[in-house]
Design an enzyme around this catalytic site. Structure first.
Site, short mmCIF file in Angstrom:
data_model
loop_
_atom_site.label_atom_id
_atom_site.label_comp_id
_atom_site.label_asym_id
_atom_site.label_seq_id
_atom_site.Cartn_x
_atom_site.Cartn_y
_atom_site.Cartn_z
CG HIS A 80 -1.78 1.17 1.39
ND1 HIS A 80 -3.11 1.17 1.05
CD2 HIS A 80 -1.51 2.42 1.83
CE1 HIS A 80 -3.61 2.37 1.28
NE2 HIS A 80 -2.66 3.15 1.76
CD GLU A 81 1.73 3.66 3.72
OE1 GLU A 81 2.04 4.75 3.18
OE2 GLU A 81 0.65 3.49 4.33
ZN ZN Z 1 -2.78 5.19 2.26
#
Ligand code: ZN
Ligand code: ADP
Ligand code: MG
Length: 650
Positions: free
Chosen positions: A456-457
């Site tokens: 995600h990051e």
């Molecule tokens: Zn986020």
């Protein structure tokens, strides 16, 4: 799981007026209620009773023997001495054991024993001491059962009457202003312009007011009319309250301050009379400053029904207006007010002759941040390696209040490690703590969660690095902080006072990068990106309704429907919704394209994150280069970082 640029939401306080809270307040004047006290009193009484009976049972001698046994033992010559104390008997036996007993209070010991058949000869062998009951003991034991209840009731009545009187007194003082006053003679409380770093324009504007308050005659003689009302506008923590106090401090005049939110929770009519009293007090003390903090709490647009159509609020606001209109031109009282929601203020407040002077306080730029850090570094011994300019550079979007707490956190870190000086590392560590809350090391991610968070990051970071108008990435981490499971720190290019449409669009795509990465890799989406989604929806909506950035709707600013200004039709509303969706869909497609084209880079970033949990900028840029992406260049020197999104998005 949000990409974080160090920028803050514009502090939209809900500012829902607190209503008067029912009968408790009516009876007790805000204190504990009458019935509450009655119950407390009864409970205390019951407690005392049980303690008393418990104590009494302890006083019961443990080895009490019946009189018949005493008589038998005397007759048998087993007892050496008897000490008579009132009706209690202490017996010492020949074998040195000690026992107690009781006799009938109305009869003497010899008579009592005689009735049990002890002969005088047998009795003579025992030495009997009569210990008279002390006068105090006698009276206490006789009177206590009568006096204690009487005392109790006297106390109860006194207690209750005090409560009633208290409530009465409170009602009596209700109208009087509860303003806090800062006396100019009180040096310890005095704030001057020196304590306010940066904010040059604001200080310059206010200097005129200081001059007037210092020597009003000069201005009045020449017929100049000095503004009655000055409203300070700015994000929370930018130093509005501080600046208002500094004006009073510079001019050496008393400073009467009250907060708008305090008016809201009062009886109907009380707010208005408080305003009246406050103005009266200030006029008596003139020259003086009246400061109404958080004026938006009373000064919201009237008659829209927002905030429950609070009558009290309106009456208070009306009274403020009446007082300001009633000022003589020679009055030496200046009213200052502060708000972080100038957009919701009633236009009546801003009319000429009222708060017609507006002073805006911006979030500090890099130079000002350094100044503010210096102000708060006073009394904190700094190590030789401390470079406040670097700290200032890394804190775009921080308010004065946040910089203050950053310095404080740094000092706390140093103190906890028993050092005498604050180091640069302490300050750098404090930046993220202030921005995102403390690290939550205890928040352990499962292997799967760690993987999802890392991708995600990585998605945020990759899209941000590839799209030309997004901010460069400064740091990525999957260590939880505050409410975020992980974060990508972006430092906006500096010198940016405005945000363009292209920047908005790339920002939205980068913020969607996390969602898109999760969806593409795991064919599933977690609850993680919920905040990201809220953020992009807000940006897209603002683009359409405030900045005229939608081709379909054109350069029109639509008012806030909830506030009732410039309402628009249902048809326009559905056009707006369609445009918002379109902007987001297109941004998502671009994020998908970037991630699709740079899968190698995404995997490399995520892998590094899973392993190291935090990637700093230099390491990150190495990964980018290894995967054929040129990192964005940024000039380290001579640039101002400012929050990149008007309206502030994290
Ligand atoms: Zn986020
Ligand atoms: P506001 O009223 O705008 O919300 P405050 O005046 O209460 O903000 O500011 C809170 C604190 O932040 C101040 O007490 C001060 O310590 C610090 N601060 C804010 N702005 C400045 C500034 N320009 N210079 C120095 N300190 C500041
Ligand atoms: Mg304030």
């Amino acid at each position: 799981m949000a990409p974080v640029s160090p920028k803050k939401p514009k502090g939209k306080k809900p500012a829902v007026p607190k209503q008067v809270r029912g009968w408790r307040r009516l009876l007790g004047g805000g204190g504990p209620s009458f019935f509450g006290n009655l119950i407390t009193t009864v409970l205390i009484f019951l407690l005392l009773m049980s303690v008393y009976s418990l104590a009494a049972s302890f006083m019961q001698p443990a080895n009490d023997v019946p009189l018949s046994v005493v008589a038998a033992d005397v007759a048998a010559g087993k007892i050496e001495t008897i000490t008579v104390n009132g009706d209690s008997l202490d017996l010492t036996y020949a074998d040195k054991s000690v026992k107690t007993s009781r006799k009938d209070p109305s009869a003497g010991l010899p008579e009592t024993l005689a009735t049990y058949g002890v002969t005088p000869a047998e009795l003579a062998k025992v030495s009997i001491t009569i210990q008279g009951q002390s006068g105090f003991q006698f009276w206490f034991l006789t009177l206590a059962p009568i006096i204690i209840p009487i005392l109790f009731f006297v106390f109860l009545f006194w207690f209750l009457s005090r409560q009633v009187k208290g409530a009465g007194m409170q009602a009596f003082t209700f109208g009087q202003s509860k303003a806090r006053v800062i006396d100019p003679a009180d040096i310890s409380q005095r704030v001057t312009f020196k304590d306010v770093a940066g904010a040059r324009e604001a200080k310059e504007e206010l200097l005129e007011i200081v001059d007037f308050l210092k020597s009003p005659k000069k201005f009045l003689d020449i017929g100049a009319r000095i503004p009655k009302g000055i409203i300070l506008m700015g994000a929370p923590g930018t130093g509005k309250t501080l600046l208002a106090r500094a004006v009073a401090g510079e001019a050496s005049v008393p400073f009467f301050s009250i907060s708008g939110s305090e008016f809201v929770e009062m009886f109907v009519g009380v707010g208005a009379s408080r305003v009246r009293d406050l103005f009266q007090l200030a006029k008596k003390a003139a020259p003086a400053i009246i400061f109404v903090d958080e004026i938006d709490a009373v000064g919201r647009v009237r008659g829209t029904g927002v905030g429950g159509g609070n009558d009290e609020r309106e009456q208070t606001l009306n009274q403020i207006l009446v007082e300001m209109d009633g000022f003589e031109p020679t009055e030496k009282v200046v009213v200052m007010a502060a708000t972080n929601r100038p957009d919701v203020l009633d236009p009546a407040l801003l009319r000429p002759g009222r708060f017609d002077r507006r002073v805006t306080i911006d979030l500090p730029d890099r130079r000002d941040r350094e100044e503010i850090l210096k102000v708060h570094a006073v009394k904190k011994p700094l190590g030789p390696d401390v470079n406040l300019a670097v700290v200032a550079e890394r804190t775009p979007g921080f308010s004065g209040a946040e910089l203050n707490s950053l310095m404080n956190e740094g000092a706390i870190l140093a103190a906890r490690e028993s050092r005498k000086e604050v180091t640069q590392y302490d300050l750098i560590r404090s930046i993220e703590k202030v921005m995102l809350g403390p690290e939550r090391k205890s928040h352990l991610l499962s292997k799967k969660e760690k993987e999802v968070t890392s991708y995600h990051e990585a998605g945020h970071a990759l899209v941000s690095s590839v799209l030309p108008n997004a901010d460069p990435v400064h740091k990525i981490s999957i260590i939880s902080r505050g409410r975020a499971a992980g974060y990508t720190l972006k430092l906006p290019f500096e010198d940016r006072k405005m945000q363009s449409k292209k920047q908005f669009l790339d920002d939205i795509a980068a913020t969607l990068g996390g969602y898109v990465a999760e969806e593409m890799l795991f064919d599933d989406v977690t609850t993680g990106p919920s905040n990201d989604l809220a953020v992009i929806t807000a940006i897209a909506r603002e683009m359409v309704t405030r900045y005229g950035m939608s081709e379909k709707l054109g350069p029109i600013a639509f008012g806030d429907r909830q506030l009732g200004n410039e309402p628009y039709s249902e048809e326009v509303a559905s056009h707006i919704d369609a445009e918002v969706s379109r902007i987001i869909d297109e941004a998502k497609a671009r994020a998908e394209k970037v991630i699709g084209e740079h899968r190698g880079a995404l995997d490399a970033i995520a892998k590094e994150l899973i392993e190291k949990e935090t990637i700093e900028r230099t390491e990150f840029e190495k990964i980018l280069i290894a995967n054929g992406i040129t990192p964005k260049k940024r000039d380290e020197e001579g640039i101002d970082i400012i929050p990149s999104t008007p309206g502030g998005v994290a």
